[in-house]
Structures are given as structure tokens and as C-alpha cells.
Design an enzyme around this catalytic site. Structure first.
Site, mmCIF file in Angstrom:
data_model
loop_
_atom_site.group_PDB
_atom_site.id
_atom_site.type_symbol
_atom_site.label_atom_id
_atom_site.label_comp_id
_atom_site.label_asym_id
_atom_site.label_seq_id
_atom_site.Cartn_x
_atom_site.Cartn_y
_atom_site.Cartn_z
ATOM 1 N N GLY A 12 59.790 -44.545 12.550
ATOM 2 C CA GLY A 12 59.919 -43.386 13.214
ATOM 3 C C GLY A 12 60.742 -43.779 14.675
ATOM 4 N N ASP A 62 61.387 -42.422 3.983
ATOM 5 C CA ASP A 62 60.226 -41.351 3.992
ATOM 6 C C ASP A 62 58.987 -42.445 3.905
ATOM 7 O OD1 ASP A 62 58.306 -39.812 3.501
ATOM 8 O OD2 ASP A 62 58.754 -38.655 1.789
ATOM 9 N N VAL A 63 58.415 -42.694 5.264
ATOM 10 C CA VAL A 63 57.346 -43.565 5.211
ATOM 11 C C VAL A 63 56.092 -42.938 4.290
ATOM 12 C CG1 VAL A 63 57.982 -44.486 7.297
ATOM 13 C CG2 VAL A 63 56.400 -42.639 7.407
ATOM 14 N N ASN A 89 54.805 -46.366 13.816
ATOM 15 C CA ASN A 89 54.983 -45.307 14.613
ATOM 16 C C ASN A 89 55.178 -43.841 14.182
ATOM 17 O OD1 ASN A 89 55.788 -44.205 17.593
ATOM 18 N ND2 ASN A 89 57.752 -43.869 16.255
ATOM 19 N N TYR A 155 45.571 -33.945 12.334
ATOM 20 C CA TYR A 155 46.055 -34.958 13.056
ATOM 21 C C TYR A 155 45.075 -35.795 13.788
ATOM 22 C CZ TYR A 155 48.526 -37.141 16.985
ATOM 23 O OH TYR A 155 49.308 -38.093 17.836
ATOM 24 N N ALA A 157 42.101 -36.503 12.478
ATOM 25 C CA ALA A 157 41.491 -37.233 11.347
ATOM 26 C C ALA A 157 42.403 -38.404 11.069
ATOM 27 C CB ALA A 157 41.324 -36.366 10.085
ATOM 28 N N LYS A 159 44.466 -40.070 12.895
ATOM 29 C CA LYS A 159 44.626 -41.138 13.871
ATOM 30 C C LYS A 159 43.532 -41.831 13.899
ATOM 31 C CE LYS A 159 48.810 -40.535 15.131
ATOM 32 N NZ LYS A 159 49.819 -41.534 14.853
#
Length: 260
Positions: A12, A62-63, A89, A155, A157, A159
Site C-alpha cells: 500500500g 492484491d495483498v 500497510n 475495520y 475487528a 485491526k
């Protein structure tokens, strides 16, 4: 320079905090592979890095795709001639109360924010272990791994999962001198977030943030340099929070304490 001669992958890295991290690494002497789906933006960052006298390569990736990540990390290792640093990131945000989030939205957030950290770190760890020269892995979390953020259940959850998983990774990789830490930014300007910071939002935010500022992405990047460098050599499994005091301040805005 703190990262002189180091070889790094930044996922990213085409925009926002990732862009600033990639540029800060180059300023400190690292060669950088930028892994991103935003290929043209990533190429522009790579040009800036080369202008600093360091090597830069863009790999479109595409990670959230396990096989694609494995191929990216191997290609980065070959291109760089080794691998010392990985920064996970890449991330996306969610919106909407959790009971209205559909499966597709949930899976997209978890895939991009959490599964990607597992895929990238797994691939990088295998190469770093075989390389036998140690390494540093920096996983981008958020203050919202700890603080509730309404309308962002998937989001938060993701992190929270990044932080928990990072502690296990740190424990298992410590014998190989590979450190794993998290970086948790607070409110930060970026291409994605700047439109959110209206005057009304800033006024409310500054009642909670003691330093009464929104971070520039470069301020967060300095934390990534610290975690990737030997300055943090005895630090692993930790979360470095850069938030202007947001999460530590329990005072009530406008309240007067200890008055007679």
C-alpha cells in the site's frame, strides 16, 4: 542513515501513510519495493525514491490474494537481493452499523486488512529465516483496535486481529532475530481521510485530542522508521501509538476539575 543498505517491502505504498513510509525509508538509505494495486501512483512514488539515489521497484499486487502475495514477496526478494524489512500497510475502511454489513463487505475488509498481514508476513518470514540475518516487520494497526469507532465494525475487528496476531508472530520469530511490532496511528491526513475532516469534525476531534492537531502522514512514517531500525532493536510484540494523546486522555471536554 538508520536504514542504510536495508531492503524493504511496503504494501500500500502508493498513497497516504504507505507513501510517506516508503519515502522516509529511502531518505534513511533503504531500497524499497512498493506492492500496491494502484500501479501508476506507485510508479510515481518509485520515481521519487530513485531521485533520492535509492533503488525502487513497483510490483502490482492484491495483498488479499495468497498466491499473488507469495509471488510478490519472492520477486521482491530476488529484485532487492535480500529482505530486511516488511511493512504491512495496505488497508481499506468500512462504513455502516454492523448489523447492516453484508458478507461481501465483511470479507473484503478482513481479506485486505487482516488476511493480507498473515499472507505477507508468512512469505517474508520464510525468506528471512532462511536468510538468517534477522529482520523487522511493521504492521499498521490503528487506535481503533482499542477504541470503538461507530460504523466501522469490520475495520476495528481487522485491526484488533492484526495486533493480536502480531504478538504471536513476534513470539515465534524472536529466536530468528526477526522483530514484529505494530504502529497505531490516530487521526491522520491522507487522500482517503482528508475529506472526512470537515471543520465540524475537527472541532469535535480537538476536544478529544490533547495536542489539538491531525497528524501529517510523515509523522507516522517516522514511527515506522524507528520500528524498522536498530533504534528499536530490543522491542518486539509491541504497539507504538502515535495519536496526539487521543487514547490516553480520559478527561471530560470542558469540565473543570478540583474547583472549590
Amino acid at each position: 542513515m538508520k536504514l542504510d543498505g536495508k531492503k524493504a517491502i511496503v504494501t500500500g505504498g502508493a498513497a497516504g501513510i504507505g507513501r510517506s513510509i516508503a519515502l522516509a525509508f529511502a531518505d534513511e538509505g533503504a531500497d524499497v519495493v512498493i506492492a500496491d494495486v494502484q500501479t501508476q501512483k506507485a510508479k510515481a512514488v518509485a520515481d521519487l525514491i530513485r531521485g533520492k539515489g535509492r533503488n525502487a521497484t513497483v510490483i502490482t499486487c492484491d495483498v488479499g490474494d495468497s498466491q499473488g502475495v507469495a509471488e510478490m514477496v519472492q520477486a521482491a526478494f530476488t529484485t532487492l537481493g535480500g529482505l530486511d524489512i516488511l511493512v504491512n500497510n495496505a488497508s481499506v475502511i468500512s462504513s455502516g452499523v454492523f448489523w447492516e454489513v453484508d458478507d461481501e463487505s465483511w470479507n473484503r475488509i478482513i481479506r485486505t486488512n487482516l488476511s493480507s498481514v498473515f499472507y505477507c508476513t508468512r512469505a517474508a518470514a520464510r525468506l528471512m529465516i532462511a536468510q538468517a540475518t534477522g529482520g523487522a516487520i511493521v504492521n499498521l494497526s490503528s487506535i481503533h483496535a482499542t477504541l470503538s469507532e461507530p460504523n466501522a465494525g469490520p475495520y476495528t475487528a481487522s485491526k484488533g486481529g492484526v495486533e493480536a496476531m502480531s504478538r504471536t508472530m513476534a513470539t515465534e520469530l524472536a529466536p530468528y532475530r526477526i522483530r514484529v511490532n505494530c504502529l497505531a496511528p490516530g487521526a491522520t491526513y491522507s487522500e482517503l481521510t482528508t475529506p472526512m475532516y470537515t471543520e465540524a469534525v475537527k472541532a469535535a476531534l480537538f476536544q478529544r485530542v490533547p495536542m489539538k492537531e491531525i497528524a501529517q502522514p510523515e509523522w507516522i512514517a517516522s514511527g515506522a522508521v524507528f520500528l524498522a531500525s536498530d533504534d528499536s532493536r530490543y522491542m518486539t510484540g509491541q504497539v507504538l501509538t502515535i495519536d496526539g494523546g487521543y487514547t490516553m486522555d480520559g478527561s471530560l471536554p470542558g469540565a473543570e476539575y478540583w474547583t472549590e
